[in-house]
Design a protein around this motif. Structure first.
Motif, PDB file in Angstrom:
ATOM      1  N   GLN A 148      40.578  32.232  43.856  1.00 32.53           N
ATOM      2  CA  GLN A 148      41.207  32.566  45.149  1.00 32.53           C
ATOM      3  C   GLN A 148      42.080  33.819  45.062  1.00 32.53           C
ATOM      4  O   GLN A 148      43.172  33.866  45.613  1.00 32.53           O
ATOM      5  CB  GLN A 148      42.040  31.381  45.654  1.00 32.53           C
ATOM      6  CG  GLN A 148      41.213  30.166  46.046  1.00 32.53           C
ATOM      7  CD  GLN A 148      40.381  30.396  47.305  1.00 32.53           C
ATOM      8  OE1 GLN A 148      40.909  30.728  48.341  1.00 32.53           O
ATOM      9  NE2 GLN A 148      39.074  30.212  47.212  1.00 32.53           N
ATOM     10  N   GLN A 151      41.089  38.019  49.302  1.00 31.20           N
ATOM     11  CA  GLN A 151      40.668  37.745  50.673  1.00 31.20           C
ATOM     12  C   GLN A 151      40.117  39.049  51.212  1.00 31.20           C
ATOM     13  O   GLN A 151      40.501  40.112  50.766  1.00 31.20           O
ATOM     14  CB  GLN A 151      41.882  37.369  51.503  1.00 31.20           C
ATOM     15  CG  GLN A 151      42.326  35.940  51.313  1.00 31.20           C
ATOM     16  CD  GLN A 151      43.011  35.435  52.576  1.00 31.20           C
ATOM     17  OE1 GLN A 151      43.647  36.198  53.289  1.00 31.20           O
ATOM     18  NE2 GLN A 151      42.869  34.160  52.844  1.00 31.20           N
ATOM     19  N   ASP A 155      38.175  37.119  56.215  1.00 30.51           N
ATOM     20  CA  ASP A 155      39.041  35.940  56.055  1.00 30.51           C
ATOM     21  C   ASP A 155      40.262  36.069  56.961  1.00 30.51           C
ATOM     22  O   ASP A 155      40.662  35.131  57.631  1.00 30.51           O
ATOM     23  CB  ASP A 155      39.566  35.838  54.610  1.00 30.51           C
ATOM     24  CG  ASP A 155      38.479  35.441  53.641  1.00 30.51           C
ATOM     25  OD1 ASP A 155      37.685  34.558  53.994  1.00 30.51           O
ATOM     26  OD2 ASP A 155      38.433  36.020  52.548  1.00 30.51           O
ATOM     27  N   GLU A 156      40.835  37.274  56.933  1.00 31.84           N
ATOM     28  CA  GLU A 156      42.080  37.481  57.685  1.00 31.84           C
ATOM     29  C   GLU A 156      41.867  37.266  59.180  1.00 31.84           C
ATOM     30  O   GLU A 156      42.736  36.770  59.874  1.00 31.84           O
ATOM     31  CB  GLU A 156      42.621  38.898  57.433  1.00 31.84           C
ATOM     32  CG  GLU A 156      43.203  39.061  56.021  1.00 31.84           C
ATOM     33  CD  GLU A 156      43.137  40.503  55.532  1.00 31.84           C
ATOM     34  OE1 GLU A 156      43.037  41.431  56.360  1.00 31.84           O
ATOM     35  OE2 GLU A 156      43.175  40.702  54.292  1.00 31.84           O
TER      36      GLU A 156
END
Ligand SMILES: Cc1cc2nc3c(=O)[nH]c(=O)nc-3n(C[C@H](O)[C@H](O)[C@H](O)COP(=O)(O)OP(=O)(O)OC[C@H]3O[C@@H](n4cnc5c(N)ncnc54)[C@H](O)[C@@H]3O)c2cc1C
Length: 482
Positions: A148, A151, A155-156
C-alpha cells in the motif's frame, strides 16, 4: 449507427489486447470495492458499452515527467521492445493494479501471484515474446499494492468518480438517442424492442463486435442490454443457482469458484480477461455456437434456460423454462421464439458427493476457442475397492453441429465399474454419438481421439488421485524448480 472505439490499428478481432482500455463502473459486488475496473478490447467495443462508465485509455495514466506506477514498473524492468503491444500491457496491468488490491492473501503466495498475473496478461500478445520482464514488472506492482505504498490519481478521485457515474447514468437514460438504446429495466428493454423489432440486441458485444469488424454488418438500431438490472441478478436458492443472462463471465467465475469450484479452471480459460469482463452468459447461449464453452458445462449440470417475452398488448413479461438438453435443436438453432430473450439460467446445485470435471482443449492455453470442450457430472460409489458409476452426464462442445450430451456413451458408463476396460468401450461409443467435422481447429479423428482421452483422464482422476493430470500444475511445478 455503429461506433467502434478504436485507438490502434490492429486485427479487430479482440484477441491481441494491444488496444486494451479500461471501463470503470460503480460496483455493487460483494467485494465492496467502490469501483469496478474492467479491461476491454476497444477494437470490438461498441459505443453503448460505455454508457454510465468511465473510459480510461493509456493516455490518461501518467505524463512523461510523472509516470503512473504501472508505466514506471515497465520502464524499470525494460519491459517494452517493439512497443506495439505496450499500451495494452499497461492497461491490463493497470486493471490488475486497481481491481485486485483487496486480495492481499493472493499477493503473498508465489504460485497464486503467478496465476493471477497470467490471468491478467493472458489476453495480451507480445510479438517480441518478451514476457519475462513484463511479468517481473507485474510482480513489482503487486508488491507495491501489497505494501500500500502508492496511490494514483484514480484512487484519489474514486469516490467522486463513483458519484458522477451514478448521476450520469440517471441523466443519460432520459436522453437516449433514437439509434442506440441502453435500457435499465427488462420491461423498458422489451418494450423498446417491440417498437424497434429490427434492432440488434447486444449484451457484451464480444461476438457481435466481430460481426461489425469482420462481416461489416450494420444495424438500423441497437439495444444494449448490459445495463438491464434484472438480467444482472444472481439468486442462490436451496436447490439451484439462478444466474441472470446479463451476468458476465468474470462475474460467473466468482460465483462458480464458490459453488462449482471444478468449473473455475475452464472459465478462467474462456477468452481473456478483456473478453470475460464483457461477455455474458446470455450472449454465449444466444449465439448457440457448437464451440461455446458454457453449453457443455451447463448441459452436464442439467441446467435449464428461462426465456422471457412481452406478450402483445401486455406490459407484464412472461417467462417459460426449457431444459437446456432440449434447447439446442440444430446448428445455431434453438427452441427460442423470435420474440423471446434469454432471461436466466437455472443450475441445480451439486450434492456433496457429486463429481464435476470440465476440460477445455484448444490450440493455445490462453485466449483461444475450444477444439473440444467436455463436461462430466457423475455420482460414483466405492465398493470392495472398486469405484462404480451410479449416474453420469457427459456433454461435449466441438464434436457436432450443436453442443450435446453423449447418450450412447453415457449408457455404456451408467452403473459400470470405472475401469480402463469400461472407459475404452465408452471411448468407442463416442463414435456412435458424434461424427465431428475437420476444420481449422482440429480434424474429426483428433476430436474423437481427444474426447476418448478425456474420459480416460476422468477415470484416472477419480481412481488414482495422486497421478498428475493437469498440465498447468506440471507447468507451475517446473517454474518453481527453475
Ligand atoms: C477474443 C475472443 C475470445 C473468445 N473466447 C471464447 C471462449 O474461450 N469461449 C467461448 O465460449 N466464447 C468465446 N468467445 C466468444 C464470445 O466471447 C462469447 O460467445 C460470449 O459469451 C458472447 O457474449 P456477449 O455478451 O459478448 O454476446 P453478444 O456479442 O452481445 O451477443 C451474441 C448473440 O447473443 C444474442 N444475445 C445476447 N444476449 C441475449 C439474451 N439475453 N437473449 C437473447 N439473445 C441474446 C445477441 O443478440 C447476439 O446474437 C470469444 C470471443 C472473442 C472476441
Amino acid at each position: 449507427m455503429t461506433v467502434m472505439i478504436r485507438f490502434l490499428l490492429n486485427n479487430d478481432i479482440g484477441d491481441c489486447g494491444a488496444c486494451t482500455v479500461v471501463l470503470v463502473s460503480p460496483s455493487d459486488t460483494p467485494s465492496g470495492l467502490p469501483l469496478q475496473y474492467a479491461g476491454a478490447n476497444s477494437c470490438i467495443l461498441l459505443v453503448g458499452a460505455l454508457h454510465g462508465k468511465q473510459l480510461i485509455t493509456v493516455e490518461h495514466l501518467g505524463t512523461p515527467t510523472r509516470l503512473h506506477p504501472v508505466q514506471q514498473a515497465l520502464v524499470e524492468h525494460h519491459a517494452s521492445q517493439c512497443g506495439f503491444c505496450t499500451p495494452g500491457f499497461v492497461m491490463s496491468l493497470f486493471t490488475l493494479f486497481h481491481q485486485e488490491f483487496a486480495a492481499q492473501e493472493t499477493y503473498s503466495q508465489p504460485d497464486l501471484r503467478h496465476a493471477l498475473i497470467e490471468q491478467y496478461l493472458g489476453g495480451n500478445l507480445c510479438r517480441c515474446t518478451g514476457y519475462r520482464p513484463i511479468i517481473a514488472a507485474a510482480e513489482m506492482l503487486l508488491d507495491i499494492r501489497l505494501n500500500q505504498e502508492v496511490q494514483d490519481v484514480f484512487d484519489e478521485r474514486a469516490a467522486a468518480t463513483a458519484r458522477t457515474l451514478l448521476n450520469c447514468q440517471q441523466k443519460q437514460n432520459a436522453e437516449v438517442t433514437t439509434s442506440v438504446h441502453v435500457p435499465t429495466s427488462i420491461v423498458e428493454a422489451l418494450s423498446l424492442w417491440k417498437l424497434n423489432p429490427t434492432a440488434q440486441i447486444i449484451a457484451g458485444g464480444t461476438d457481435l463486435g466481430l460481426a461489425v469488424t469482420q462481416q461489416l454488418q450494420t444495424w438500423p438500431a441497437i439495444i444494449h442490454i448490459s445495463n438491464v438490472r434484472e438480467l444482472k441478478t444472481v439468486q442462490h436458492e436451496p436447490d439451484r443457482l439462478v444466474v441472470g443472462a446479463g451476468v458476465t463471465i468474470t462475474e460467473l467465475l466468482d460465483i462458480m469458484t464458490l459453488d462449482f469450484p471444478d468449473a473455475a479452471p475452464m472459465l478462467l480459460r474462456f477468452g481473456s480477461e478483456q473478453v470475460r469482463s464483457q461477455a455474458t452468459v446470455g450472449g454465449n447461449l444466444g449465439t448457440a455456437s457448437p464451440i461455446g464453452d458454457l453449453p457443455p458445462l451447463l448441459l452436464a449440470l442439467n441446467a435449464s434456460i428461462e426465456l422471457i417475452a412481452l406478450p402483445e398488448g401486455s406490459s407484464a413479461p412472461q417467462t417459460r423454462i426449457v431444459a437446456l438438453a432440449d434447447y439446442f435443436t440444430g446448428y445455431r438453432e434453438t427452441q427460442r421464439d423470435s420474440d423471446e430473450w434469454i432471461y436466466a439460467v437455472h443450475i441445480p446445485v451439486l450434492a456433496p458427493a457429486d463429481t464435476l470435471r470440465v476440460y477445455k482443449i484448444s490450440k493455445r492455453m490462453d485466449d483461444d476457442i475450444s477444439s473440444v470442450c467436455a463436461a462430466i457430472w457423475a455420482q460414483t460409489i466405492e465398493k470392495g475397492g472398486i469405484r462404480y458409476i451410479q449416474n453420469i452426464r457427459l456433454a461435449f462442445g466441438g464434436m457436432a453441429a450443436l453442443p450435446m450430451r453423449a447418450n450412447h456413451t453415457e449408457t455404456v458408463l451408467q452403473g459400470s465399474e470405472l475401469t480402463t476396460t469400461v472407459i475404452a468401450k465408452a471411448a468407442q461409443a463416442l463414435h456412435q454419438d458424434f461424427q465431428p467435422i475437420d476444420d481449422a481447429r482440429a480434424t474429426a479423428s483428433y476430436r474423437l481421439q481427444v474426447a476418448g482421452n478425456l474420459l480416460h483422464r476422468f477415470q484416472i482422476e477419480l481412481t488414482e488421485p495422486d497421478v498428475l493430470t493437469d498440465i498447468t500444475v506440471v507447468d507451475s511445478c517446473m517454474e518453481s524448480t527453475l
